[in-house]
Design an enzyme around this catalytic site. Sequence first.
Site, PDB file in Angstrom:
ATOM      1  N   ASP A  26      80.440 -10.180 111.811  1.00  0.00           N
ATOM      2  CA  ASP A  26      80.277 -10.045 113.312  1.00  0.00           C
ATOM      3  C   ASP A  26      80.857  -8.727 113.684  1.00  0.00           C
ATOM      4  O   ASP A  26      81.918  -8.503 113.873  1.00  0.00           O
ATOM      5  CB  ASP A  26      81.231 -11.250 113.680  1.00  0.00           C
ATOM      6  CG  ASP A  26      80.669 -12.630 113.791  1.00  0.00           C
ATOM      7  OD1 ASP A  26      79.555 -12.804 113.642  1.00  0.00           O
ATOM      8  OD2 ASP A  26      81.449 -13.619 113.657  1.00  0.00           O
ATOM      9  N   LYS A  48      76.122 -14.061 106.936  1.00  0.00           N
ATOM     10  CA  LYS A  48      75.671 -14.752 108.041  1.00  0.00           C
ATOM     11  C   LYS A  48      75.528 -13.665 109.337  1.00  0.00           C
ATOM     12  O   LYS A  48      76.468 -12.983 109.423  1.00  0.00           O
ATOM     13  CB  LYS A  48      76.841 -15.704 108.755  1.00  0.00           C
ATOM     14  CG  LYS A  48      76.263 -16.375 110.042  1.00  0.00           C
ATOM     15  CD  LYS A  48      77.281 -17.539 110.294  1.00  0.00           C
ATOM     16  CE  LYS A  48      78.587 -17.104 111.001  1.00  0.00           C
ATOM     17  NZ  LYS A  48      78.113 -16.519 112.583  1.00  0.00           N
ATOM     18  N   ASP A  75      72.557 -17.234 112.183  1.00  0.00           N
ATOM     19  CA  ASP A  75      73.326 -18.066 113.242  1.00  0.00           C
ATOM     20  C   ASP A  75      72.610 -17.892 114.669  1.00  0.00           C
ATOM     21  O   ASP A  75      73.607 -17.465 115.388  1.00  0.00           O
ATOM     22  CB  ASP A  75      74.674 -17.875 112.895  1.00  0.00           C
ATOM     23  CG  ASP A  75      75.531 -18.949 113.634  1.00  0.00           C
ATOM     24  OD1 ASP A  75      75.034 -20.115 114.085  1.00  0.00           O
ATOM     25  OD2 ASP A  75      76.815 -18.999 113.371  1.00  0.00           O
ATOM     26  N   LYS A  77      71.845 -20.380 116.691  1.00  0.00           N
ATOM     27  CA  LYS A  77      71.966 -21.542 117.462  1.00  0.00           C
ATOM     28  C   LYS A  77      70.821 -21.661 118.523  1.00  0.00           C
ATOM     29  O   LYS A  77      71.212 -21.825 119.845  1.00  0.00           O
ATOM     30  CB  LYS A  77      73.149 -21.360 118.161  1.00  0.00           C
ATOM     31  CG  LYS A  77      74.402 -21.331 117.114  1.00  0.00           C
ATOM     32  CD  LYS A  77      75.802 -21.380 117.773  1.00  0.00           C
ATOM     33  CE  LYS A  77      76.883 -20.944 116.938  1.00  0.00           C
ATOM     34  NZ  LYS A  77      77.060 -19.739 116.409  1.00  0.00           N
ATOM     35  N   HIS A  79      68.222 -23.152 121.340  1.00  0.00           N
ATOM     36  CA  HIS A  79      68.076 -24.537 121.886  1.00  0.00           C
ATOM     37  C   HIS A  79      67.295 -24.213 123.031  1.00  0.00           C
ATOM     38  O   HIS A  79      67.565 -23.188 123.995  1.00  0.00           O
ATOM     39  CB  HIS A  79      69.581 -24.894 122.521  1.00  0.00           C
ATOM     40  CG  HIS A  79      69.637 -26.111 123.225  1.00  0.00           C
ATOM     41  ND1 HIS A  79      68.938 -27.331 122.723  1.00  0.00           N
ATOM     42  CD2 HIS A  79      70.291 -26.488 124.365  1.00  0.00           C
ATOM     43  CE1 HIS A  79      68.992 -28.330 123.658  1.00  0.00           C
ATOM     44  NE2 HIS A  79      70.020 -27.844 124.756  1.00  0.00           N
ATOM     45  N   ASP A  80      66.264 -24.727 123.290  1.00  0.00           N
ATOM     46  CA  ASP A  80      65.075 -24.618 124.284  1.00  0.00           C
ATOM     47  C   ASP A  80      64.242 -25.640 124.262  1.00  0.00           C
ATOM     48  O   ASP A  80      64.323 -26.613 123.625  1.00  0.00           O
ATOM     49  CB  ASP A  80      64.614 -23.396 124.048  1.00  0.00           C
ATOM     50  CG  ASP A  80      64.012 -22.511 125.102  1.00  0.00           C
ATOM     51  OD1 ASP A  80      63.025 -23.133 126.060  1.00  0.00           O
ATOM     52  OD2 ASP A  80      64.120 -21.351 125.285  1.00  0.00           O
ATOM     53  N   ILE A  81      63.153 -25.383 125.143  1.00  0.00           N
ATOM     54  CA  ILE A  81      62.193 -26.678 125.073  1.00  0.00           C
ATOM     55  C   ILE A  81      61.602 -26.669 123.789  1.00  0.00           C
ATOM     56  O   ILE A  81      61.660 -25.778 122.884  1.00  0.00           O
ATOM     57  CB  ILE A  81      61.091 -26.560 126.368  1.00  0.00           C
ATOM     58  CG1 ILE A  81      60.363 -25.348 126.030  1.00  0.00           C
ATOM     59  CG2 ILE A  81      61.917 -26.425 127.804  1.00  0.00           C
ATOM     60  CD1 ILE A  81      59.195 -24.979 126.725  1.00  0.00           C
ATOM     61  N   THR A  84      58.857 -23.937 122.443  1.00  0.00           N
ATOM     62  CA  THR A  84      59.489 -22.594 122.281  1.00  0.00           C
ATOM     63  C   THR A  84      60.498 -22.656 120.968  1.00  0.00           C
ATOM     64  O   THR A  84      60.483 -21.563 120.180  1.00  0.00           O
ATOM     65  CB  THR A  84      60.470 -22.165 123.509  1.00  0.00           C
ATOM     66  OG1 THR A  84      59.636 -22.117 124.439  1.00  0.00           O
ATOM     67  CG2 THR A  84      61.440 -20.807 123.229  1.00  0.00           C
ATOM     68  N   THR A 130      83.172 -25.315 116.651  1.00  0.00           N
ATOM     69  CA  THR A 130      84.595 -25.495 116.107  1.00  0.00           C
ATOM     70  C   THR A 130      85.709 -24.626 117.273  1.00  0.00           C
ATOM     71  O   THR A 130      86.907 -24.848 117.051  1.00  0.00           O
ATOM     72  CB  THR A 130      84.732 -24.660 114.849  1.00  0.00           C
ATOM     73  OG1 THR A 130      84.253 -23.398 115.037  1.00  0.00           O
ATOM     74  CG2 THR A 130      83.855 -25.303 113.931  1.00  0.00           C
ATOM     75  N   ARG A 222      86.100 -12.991 110.934  1.00  0.00           N
ATOM     76  CA  ARG A 222      87.326 -12.164 111.306  1.00  0.00           C
ATOM     77  C   ARG A 222      88.172 -12.001 110.166  1.00  0.00           C
ATOM     78  O   ARG A 222      88.748 -10.770 109.952  1.00  0.00           O
ATOM     79  CB  ARG A 222      88.003 -12.624 112.585  1.00  0.00           C
ATOM     80  CG  ARG A 222      87.105 -12.261 113.728  1.00  0.00           C
ATOM     81  CD  ARG A 222      87.314 -12.896 114.913  1.00  0.00           C
ATOM     82  NE  ARG A 222      87.153 -14.277 114.844  1.00  0.00           N
ATOM     83  CZ  ARG A 222      87.360 -15.173 115.966  1.00  0.00           C
ATOM     84  NH1 ARG A 222      87.621 -14.638 117.268  1.00  0.00           N
ATOM     85  NH2 ARG A 222      86.875 -16.399 115.880  1.00  0.00           N
TER      86      ARG A 222
HETATM   87  O1  LIG Z   1      80.709 -24.230 115.429  1.00  0.00           O
HETATM   88  C1  LIG Z   1      80.493 -23.121 115.095  1.00  0.00           C
HETATM   89  C2  LIG Z   1      79.422 -22.518 114.769  1.00  0.00           C
HETATM   90  C3  LIG Z   1      79.378 -21.093 114.234  1.00  0.00           C
HETATM   91  N1  LIG Z   1      80.612 -20.580 114.295  1.00  0.00           N
HETATM   92  C4  LIG Z   1      80.530 -18.942 113.895  1.00  0.00           C
HETATM   93  O2  LIG Z   1      81.064 -19.028 112.620  1.00  0.00           O
HETATM   94  C5  LIG Z   1      81.871 -17.563 112.924  1.00  0.00           C
HETATM   95  C6  LIG Z   1      83.271 -17.795 112.785  1.00  0.00           C
HETATM   96  O3  LIG Z   1      84.083 -16.690 112.992  1.00  0.00           O
HETATM   97  P1  LIG Z   1      85.433 -16.483 112.479  1.00  0.00           P
HETATM   98  O4  LIG Z   1      85.695 -14.961 112.950  1.00  0.00           O
HETATM   99  O5  LIG Z   1      85.889 -16.831 110.891  1.00  0.00           O
HETATM  100  O6  LIG Z   1      86.209 -17.457 113.330  1.00  0.00           O
HETATM  101  C7  LIG Z   1      81.422 -16.948 113.926  1.00  0.00           C
HETATM  102  O7  LIG Z   1      80.157 -16.112 113.663  1.00  0.00           O
HETATM  103  C8  LIG Z   1      80.985 -18.321 114.921  1.00  0.00           C
HETATM  104  O8  LIG Z   1      79.812 -17.641 115.734  1.00  0.00           O
HETATM  105  C9  LIG Z   1      81.654 -20.991 114.700  1.00  0.00           C
HETATM  106  O9  LIG Z   1      82.872 -20.320 114.419  1.00  0.00           O
HETATM  107  N2  LIG Z   1      81.737 -22.538 114.846  1.00  0.00           N
END
Ligand SMILES: O=c1ccn([C@@H]2O[C@H](COP(=O)(O)O)[C@@H](O)[C@H]2O)c(=O)[nH]1
Length: 244
Positions: A26, A48, A75, A77, A79-81, A84, A130, A222
């Site tokens: 990230d 990731k 990652d 995520k 979500h669409d028709i 697509t 989460t 992080r």
């Molecule tokens: O439900 C979810 C789905 C994806 N994530 C992703 O995981 C990492 C977590 O980052 P931290 O900095 O360790 O908190 C982040 O890229 C989210 O997009 C998630 O946290 N929860």
Amino acid sequence: MSAAMSLPTNPVPAGDIRDRLIIGLDVPSVDEARALVQRIGDAGTFYKIGYQLAYAGGLEFARELIDAGKKVFLDLKLHDIGNTVEEGVRSVARLGATFLTVHAYPQTMRAAMAGKAGSSLKILAVTVLTSYDDADLVEAGYAPVPAAELVARRAGQARDLGVDGIVCAAPEAARVRSIVGSDRLIVTPGIRPAGADAGDQKRIVTPAEGIRLGANHLVVARPIVKAADPRAAAEAIVRDIAAA
Ligand SMILES: O=c1ccn([C@@H]2O[C@H](COP(=O)(O)O)[C@@H](O)[C@H]2O)c(=O)[nH]1
């Protein structure tokens, strides 16, 4: 209760224990991602790529990582028709990534499974983010439902559609395992080494707890990306995983 009736055991993935840690890249640019991967060195085997990097050249960088022998989790995520999603997944499957996320809506999961046909890509269904708790679900328009219940319902739907794995918070992993069995993967973000800042995560556990609760892979961004020594942070988490 006979052994055959007991809950499925948590499968321990064969191979390199470092693969159980998925490091979230990230960061805002490919240059920063590349520098981070170099600093982490052989302590990191699985990376990731999420929104921040994917929209800044990260999909090309995914190829670079794969060519360097790393595993890649996109990652995105989706979500669409259905059409697509299916065509989008078909394009992603050509990249050679290991995992791709879609939101755990039945139409979306069905389309994703059709799109990945014939490839080695594994589809992971994101159940409830989460960073959400019960109040966030109400704010989003859901009838009052505990997040854990919605996770369980979506995990069951994912299992019935043959989806390869589930993304959930670790506190829900044991219940999800009892629903999806030992053949499906459980991947848990929301992992924090003891004493680390939770940030916006709401359902967190330590790396060792995540593994003990049944996760196959832990996602950590992080606590590694922002660490003074990212390699040491990754190594400490892998040690925690090994000791769990
Ligand atoms: O439900 C979810 C789905 C994806 N994530 C992703 O995981 C990492 C977590 O980052 P931290 O900095 O360790 O908190 C982040 O890229 C989210 O997009 C998630 O946290 N929860």
